[in-house]
Write a protein that holds these residues in place. Structure first.
Motif, PDB file in Angstrom:
ATOM      1  N   ALA A 504       0.893  -1.348   0.047  1.00 17.80           N
ATOM      2  CA  ALA A 504       0.015  -0.249  -0.030  1.00 17.80           C
ATOM      3  C   ALA A 504       0.897   1.128   0.212  1.00 17.80           C
ATOM      4  O   ALA A 504       0.419   2.329  -0.817  1.00 17.80           O
ATOM      5  N   ALA A 505       1.860   1.266   0.698  1.00 18.71           N
ATOM      6  CA  ALA A 505       2.864   2.407   0.998  1.00 18.71           C
ATOM      7  C   ALA A 505       3.830   2.752  -0.536  1.00 18.71           C
ATOM      8  O   ALA A 505       3.876   3.600  -0.993  1.00 18.71           O
ATOM      9  N   ARG A 506       3.974   1.503  -1.059  1.00 11.78           N
ATOM     10  CA  ARG A 506       4.864   1.567  -2.390  1.00 11.78           C
ATOM     11  C   ARG A 506       4.082   2.498  -3.441  1.00 11.78           C
ATOM     12  O   ARG A 506       4.742   3.181  -4.038  1.00 11.78           O
ATOM     13  N   LYS A 507       2.831   2.666  -3.502  1.00  9.36           N
ATOM     14  CA  LYS A 507       1.889   3.267  -4.225  1.00  9.36           C
ATOM     15  C   LYS A 507       2.103   4.482  -4.347  1.00  9.36           C
ATOM     16  O   LYS A 507       2.026   5.530  -5.216  1.00  9.36           O
ATOM     17  N   LEU A 508       2.702   5.184  -3.202  1.00 11.74           N
ATOM     18  CA  LEU A 508       2.783   6.575  -2.918  1.00 11.74           C
ATOM     19  C   LEU A 508       4.201   6.978  -3.402  1.00 11.74           C
ATOM     20  O   LEU A 508       4.130   8.295  -3.489  1.00 11.74           O
ATOM     21  N   TYR A 509       5.025   6.225  -3.735  1.00  4.74           N
ATOM     22  CA  TYR A 509       6.382   6.452  -4.275  1.00  4.74           C
ATOM     23  C   TYR A 509       6.717   6.469  -5.570  1.00  4.74           C
ATOM     24  O   TYR A 509       5.714   5.685  -6.139  1.00  4.74           O
ATOM     25  N   PRO A 510       7.572   7.231  -6.277  1.00  2.00           N
ATOM     26  CA  PRO A 510       7.767   7.185  -7.692  1.00  2.00           C
ATOM     27  C   PRO A 510       8.114   5.746  -8.172  1.00  2.00           C
ATOM     28  O   PRO A 510       8.932   4.983  -7.430  1.00  2.00           O
TER      29      PRO A 510
END
Length: 512
Positions: A504-510
């Motif tokens: 879920a967090a990975r989706k916020l990163y480039p």
């Protein structure tokens, strides 16, 4: 919010990670000399933390062995005259061979107030982790660090910061006014913002994409910190991740006149019942109890206990959703307090349930005593193993040796926290999140909760996020997400939930 010192003491004993403030107004006090970060200077007296130390370690990431640097050290906070005020410790993990301008950097904070960052570091997102917080794991469980396949290091560098009074971070002197300033809602944010800015400058990371992650009271911190960085420190933040946060303390009250805490807690109690039955826990399976909690439950609670018909409806519904003993629910007229729940959930096995995850039970040392506040089977049992791994890692692995106790959970910070104000305004971070999002259309945020957490129930955050209007949810391309995973307050102790958090967090990163 709590009416008596005795009630406040009970709540503090139970909820050390996320306490309920006695006074809720924002701290308006401005110290005569604000603490700021700066390089240590020759001749500084009172600075005791050792120079920074860096070692290289390796980890298999995406099937490839990669080296990363581990740096342990401190940043000195100074007042306007340049005098040292405090030393703030950090542990940073940086992947080798990555251009700093494109490589994201994430600053991580735990809560309390009074908790060091070892929970997120060695439990959730750092490159090494320890197992803790599950049934059967206690103070003497093996304190062994293993590689963490769910570390975020493959897509961001990580900097874990211990606020003053936690970990090895310390004040340089014993000035009472300085402590009152820094150990406060606003002073804490000001100091941490200065630390983040100073780190970015010293390590040449101002051009990197920047992120903040906070757990519990740390989740309350990071929206405030993001807004402070935007407006006062000249630092833009690309993403905010809030893990098991309290976004608005007003809904944490067990007061008869405020039914929000009972309503917010009910879906998590229903999730506990589903877990015991072995049924799937997701938002679809909890949809009916969520709808009841925000509608008829609140209405009937407001009718008061003298309305027997309303009490009867509440008891019927709570019993059906949670499987709790009907007599227990009736005695409290459907207003289920935390102390009662901790013992009721384990009473059939002479155990006490953790409020951080109602599925985890510990022995009740005095089951025959009616009034008793037990040590929490997760919070208190995890102090020894987490402290041990933090000290051993810093001392033996990194070689950053400090001749002082490591404060994983500081009662000194917690009991002396200055909530400030005149008690007329609640402490909340929803407005800070709203303002930060409005100021930066490229900023995204994520809230992640464990379904069976009774300390910071997920539905409490849902009710808070519903107030963001067009800035959050699907109305604006999903800029603020809410994920509910298996587990409790520290849901990341479960491998599947830790992996889901990373996804879920990975989706916020480039993307690479």
């Amino acid at each position: 919010m709590l009416k008596s010192p005795a009630a406040l003491g009970l709540f503090m004993a139970l909820l050390f990670i996320v306490p309920l403030p006695a006074a809720k107004a924002q701290d308006k006090e401005t110290p005569p000399q604000q603490a700021q970060a700066a390089e240590p200077r020759r001749g500084d007296e009172g600075l005791r933390l050792p120079p920074r130390k860096t070692v290289v370690q390796s980890l298999e990431i995406a099937g490839k062995k990669q080296d990363y640097k581990v740096t342990a050290g401190s940043i000195v906070l100074r007042n306007d005259s340049g005098d040292p005020q405090a030393e703030v410790g950090f542990i940073a993990y940086t992947l080798e061979g990555q251009p700093a301008s494109k490589r994201p950097i994430t600053f991580a904070f735990n809560g309390g107030p009074g908790a060091a960052s070892a929970y997120l570091n060695f439990g959730a997102i750092g490159p090494k982790r320890i197992s803790f917080g599950n049934n059967g794991e206690g103070p003497s469980s093996p304190a062994i660090l293993n590689d963490n396949p769910e570390t975020w290091l493959d897509f961001t560098d990580l900097v874990f910061i211990d606020p003053v009074g936690t970990g090895y971070s310390r004040f340089v002197n014993d000035n009472r006014e300085l402590k009152r300033s820094v150990w406060s809602v606003d002073g804490d944010i000001n100091a941490l913002a200065a630390v983040v800015r100073r780190y970015l400058v010293e390590f040449d990371r101002m051009s990197s994409p920047k992120y903040l992650v906070g757990e519990s009271y740390g989740g309350f911190r990071v929206p405030k910190l993001a807004h402070r960085l935007q407006t006062n420190e000249g630092v833009g933040v690309s993403g905010i991740i809030m893990i098991s946060p309290v976004l608005d303390f007003i809904s944490q009250s067990d007061s008869d006149g405020s039914p929000l805490a009972f309503a917010a807690r009910l879906p998590s109690l229903a999730a506990l019942a589903l877990e015991k039955k072995g049924e799937p826990i997701n938002r679809d399976s909890l949809a009916n109890v969520e709808e009841y909690a925000r509608t008829n439950y609140v209405v009937d609670l407001l009718r008061g206990p003298r309305d027997k018909a309303a009490v009867g409806r509440v008891v019927d519904q709570i019993t059906a959703f949670t499987g709790l003993d009907r007599a227990f629910v009736e005695r409290q007229a459907g207003r289920l307090d935390l102390q009662g729940l901790a013992r009721e959930l384990g009473r059939d096995r002479q155990s006490v349930a953790s409020l951080y995850d109602g599925t985890v039970l510990g022995a009740d040392p005095v089951p025959f005593v009616l009034s008793f506040t037990p040590k929490d089977p997760i919070l208190h049992a995890s102090v020894a193993p987490l402290t041990s791994v933090a000290v051993d890692f810093l001392n033996r692995t990194v070689g950053w040796r400090v001749d002082a106790p490591y404060q994983l959970l500081s009662q000194d910070v917690f009991s002396n926290w200055n909530w400030g104000g005149n008690g007329n305004e609640p402490h909340e971070a929803v407005s800070n999140l709203r303002e930060a999002l409005a100021l930066d259309p490229n900023l995204n945020a994520l809230v992640v909760h464990g379904a069976t957490d009774l300390v910071t129930p997920y539905f409490d955050s849902q009710l808070a996020l519903d107030r963001l209007t067009a800035l959050g949810g699907d109305a604006d391309k999903g800029r603020v997400g809410l994920e509910v995973l298996r587990g409790g307050h520290m849901f990341y102790v479960h491998n599947d939930s830790r992996a889901a958090l990373k996804e879920a967090a990975r989706k916020l990163y480039p993307l690479d």
